[in-house]
Write a protein that holds these residues in place. Structure first.
Motif, PDB file in Angstrom:
ATOM      1  N   GLU A 137      33.189  36.290  49.098  1.00  0.00           N
ATOM      2  CA  GLU A 137      32.005  36.326  49.968  1.00  0.00           C
ATOM      3  C   GLU A 137      30.712  36.286  49.147  1.00  0.00           C
ATOM      4  N   LEU A 138      30.697  36.973  48.014  1.00  0.00           N
ATOM      5  CA  LEU A 138      29.521  36.934  47.140  1.00  0.00           C
ATOM      6  C   LEU A 138      29.324  35.530  46.572  1.00  0.00           C
ATOM      7  N   ALA A 139      30.406  34.886  46.159  1.00  0.00           N
ATOM      8  CA  ALA A 139      30.315  33.528  45.610  1.00  0.00           C
ATOM      9  C   ALA A 139      29.855  32.525  46.670  1.00  0.00           C
ATOM     10  N   GLU A 140      30.200  32.776  47.937  1.00  0.00           N
ATOM     11  CA  GLU A 140      29.777  31.899  49.028  1.00  0.00           C
ATOM     12  C   GLU A 140      28.322  32.131  49.432  1.00  0.00           C
ATOM     13  N   GLY A 141      27.698  33.171  48.880  1.00  0.00           N
ATOM     14  CA  GLY A 141      26.309  33.463  49.216  1.00  0.00           C
ATOM     15  C   GLY A 141      26.145  34.216  50.527  1.00  0.00           C
ATOM     16  N   SER A 142      27.185  34.940  50.943  1.00  0.00           N
ATOM     17  CA  SER A 142      27.113  35.697  52.195  1.00  0.00           C
ATOM     18  C   SER A 142      26.254  36.954  52.085  1.00  0.00           C
ATOM     19  N   TRP A 143      26.115  37.471  50.883  1.00  0.00           N
ATOM     20  CA  TRP A 143      25.429  38.745  50.669  1.00  0.00           C
ATOM     21  C   TRP A 143      24.396  38.651  49.561  1.00  0.00           C
ATOM     22  N   LEU A 144      23.322  39.403  49.724  1.00  0.00           N
ATOM     23  CA  LEU A 144      22.374  39.668  48.646  1.00  0.00           C
ATOM     24  C   LEU A 144      22.717  41.052  48.105  1.00  0.00           C
ATOM     25  N   LEU A 145      22.517  41.272  46.826  1.00  0.00           N
ATOM     26  CA  LEU A 145      22.744  42.577  46.217  1.00  0.00           C
ATOM     27  C   LEU A 145      21.392  43.238  45.988  1.00  0.00           C
ATOM     28  N   ALA A 146      21.266  44.471  46.478  1.00  0.00           N
ATOM     29  CA  ALA A 146      20.009  45.208  46.331  1.00  0.00           C
ATOM     30  C   ALA A 146      20.302  46.569  45.724  1.00  0.00           C
ATOM     31  N   PRO A 147      19.399  47.069  44.898  1.00  0.00           N
ATOM     32  CA  PRO A 147      19.594  48.408  44.348  1.00  0.00           C
ATOM     33  C   PRO A 147      19.595  49.448  45.474  1.00  0.00           C
ATOM     34  N   VAL A 148      20.403  50.470  45.291  1.00  0.00           N
ATOM     35  CA  VAL A 148      20.473  51.533  46.286  1.00  0.00           C
ATOM     36  C   VAL A 148      19.283  52.461  46.105  1.00  0.00           C
ATOM     37  N   ALA A 149      18.617  52.769  47.203  1.00  0.00           N
ATOM     38  CA  ALA A 149      17.504  53.719  47.205  1.00  0.00           C
ATOM     39  C   ALA A 149      17.721  54.661  48.384  1.00  0.00           C
ATOM     40  N   SER A 150      17.675  55.955  48.117  1.00  0.00           N
ATOM     41  CA  SER A 150      17.982  56.927  49.169  1.00  0.00           C
ATOM     42  C   SER A 150      17.038  56.812  50.367  1.00  0.00           C
ATOM     43  N   ASP A 151      15.777  56.442  50.124  1.00  0.00           N
ATOM     44  CA  ASP A 151      14.864  56.323  51.261  1.00  0.00           C
ATOM     45  C   ASP A 151      15.259  55.168  52.179  1.00  0.00           C
ATOM     46  N   LEU A 152      15.855  54.126  51.624  1.00  0.00           N
ATOM     47  CA  LEU A 152      16.303  53.004  52.446  1.00  0.00           C
ATOM     48  C   LEU A 152      17.582  53.362  53.211  1.00  0.00           C
ATOM     49  N   ILE A 153      18.457  54.152  52.618  1.00  0.00           N
ATOM     50  CA  ILE A 153      19.702  54.559  53.278  1.00  0.00           C
ATOM     51  C   ILE A 153      19.415  55.282  54.591  1.00  0.00           C
ATOM     52  N   PHE A 154      18.377  56.084  54.623  1.00  0.00           N
ATOM     53  CA  PHE A 154      18.060  56.865  55.814  1.00  0.00           C
ATOM     54  C   PHE A 154      16.846  56.307  56.571  1.00  0.00           C
ATOM     55  N   ALA A 155      16.504  55.054  56.289  1.00  0.00           N
ATOM     56  CA  ALA A 155      15.340  54.421  56.930  1.00  0.00           C
ATOM     57  C   ALA A 155      15.631  54.079  58.391  1.00  0.00           C
ATOM     58  N   ASN A 156      14.589  53.675  59.095  1.00  0.00           N
ATOM     59  CA  ASN A 156      14.705  53.233  60.481  1.00  0.00           C
ATOM     60  C   ASN A 156      15.668  52.049  60.534  1.00  0.00           C
ATOM     61  N   VAL A 157      16.695  52.159  61.382  1.00  0.00           N
ATOM     62  CA  VAL A 157      17.720  51.119  61.435  1.00  0.00           C
ATOM     63  C   VAL A 157      17.181  49.786  61.950  1.00  0.00           C
ATOM     64  N   ASP A 158      16.161  49.812  62.767  1.00  0.00           N
ATOM     65  CA  ASP A 158      15.613  48.581  63.337  1.00  0.00           C
ATOM     66  C   ASP A 158      14.898  47.713  62.302  1.00  0.00           C
ATOM     67  N   SER A 159      14.403  48.320  61.250  1.00  0.00           N
ATOM     68  CA  SER A 159      13.669  47.557  60.234  1.00  0.00           C
ATOM     69  C   SER A 159      14.354  47.573  58.864  1.00  0.00           C
ATOM     70  N   MET A 160      15.518  48.210  58.755  1.00  0.00           N
ATOM     71  CA  MET A 160      16.183  48.369  57.457  1.00  0.00           C
ATOM     72  C   MET A 160      16.556  47.036  56.808  1.00  0.00           C
ATOM     73  N   TRP A 161      17.129  46.116  57.578  1.00  0.00           N
ATOM     74  CA  TRP A 161      17.585  44.843  57.018  1.00  0.00           C
ATOM     75  C   TRP A 161      16.404  44.080  56.414  1.00  0.00           C
ATOM     76  N   GLU A 162      15.329  43.943  57.175  1.00  0.00           N
ATOM     77  CA  GLU A 162      14.154  43.234  56.670  1.00  0.00           C
ATOM     78  C   GLU A 162      13.529  43.971  55.484  1.00  0.00           C
ATOM     79  N   ALA A 163      13.492  45.301  55.539  1.00  0.00           N
ATOM     80  CA  ALA A 163      12.919  46.087  54.436  1.00  0.00           C
ATOM     81  C   ALA A 163      13.723  45.885  53.156  1.00  0.00           C
ATOM     82  N   ALA A 164      15.056  45.843  53.265  1.00  0.00           N
ATOM     83  CA  ALA A 164      15.902  45.646  52.083  1.00  0.00           C
ATOM     84  C   ALA A 164      15.640  44.278  51.452  1.00  0.00           C
ATOM     85  N   ILE A 165      15.477  43.253  52.273  1.00  0.00           N
ATOM     86  CA  ILE A 165      15.207  41.905  51.761  1.00  0.00           C
ATOM     87  C   ILE A 165      13.821  41.849  51.120  1.00  0.00           C
TER      88      ILE A 165
END
Length: 182
Positions: A137-165
């Motif tokens: 899946e990674l080789a197919e480009g299905s996922w981006l890899l982002a560093p883990v940050a605790s503030d993002l883990i508990f962030a608002n779910v509605d904006s988390m995906w866009e915030a991670a990108i």
């Protein structure tokens, strides 16, 4: 697997991800190795409160404001507690500095009955990949890899995906990949 030290990392689905389990998701990849991988989707809050979903053999006084999160399609009745509070379970696995994962039945019960804590989430089910599956899946480009940050883990779910990108320096609407990913 090419990179035994991949976890912990955030997997951020590409916009073209068609699998409804993972479309516009952020997954905390907690384990990765030759045997496969284990992660929890972080931004899929269930619509109904926990009191409308959870059934138990013993009576539970579920807090009316408690909501569950769908961690993935595997074992959808298995509960996990993701928390920033180290004192909740001294035997919890520290996924990253300051973020802990527990499957303690006592903690699950206590979390259901307590007032919701913004730094504690109950996640049911998980995302699992067999040996080599995530690598494909990674080789197919299905996922981006982002560093883990605790503030993002508990962030608002509605904006988390866009915030991670955006944290990766990209604009979500500008991401393109091959059509039909996953």
């Amino acid at each position: 697997m090419a990179n035994e030290s991949l976890a912990p990392v955030l997997l951020v689905s590409m916009p073209q991800m068609l699998d409804p389990n993972f479309s516009k998701t952020v997954v905390l990849l907690a384990e990765y190795g030759a045997h496969g991988a284990f992660g929890l989707v972080l931004n899929r809050r269930m619509d109904e409160p926990a009191s409308a979903i959870v059934t138990a053999d013993e009576p539970l006084n579920i807090h009316p404001g408690m909501y569950l999160y769908t961690g993935g399609p595997v074992e959808p009745t298995r509960a996990w507690i993701l928390t920033a509070d180290a004192g909740l379970d001294p035997e919890a696995l520290e996924v990253i500095n300051g973020v802990y994962l527990s499957a303690s039945p006592t903690l699950v019960r206590r979390t259901l009955e307590s007032e919701p804590n913004p730094a504690t989430r109950m996640v049911v089910g998980y995302a699992g990949w067999g040996a080599g599956q995530l690598d494909v899946e990674l080789a197919e480009g299905s996922w981006l890899l982002a560093p883990v940050a605790s503030d993002l883990i508990f962030a608002n779910v509605d904006s988390m995906w866009e915030a991670a990108i955006r944290r990766l320096g990209a604009e979500p609407s500008m991401l393109q990949g091959s059509s039909g990913v996953h």
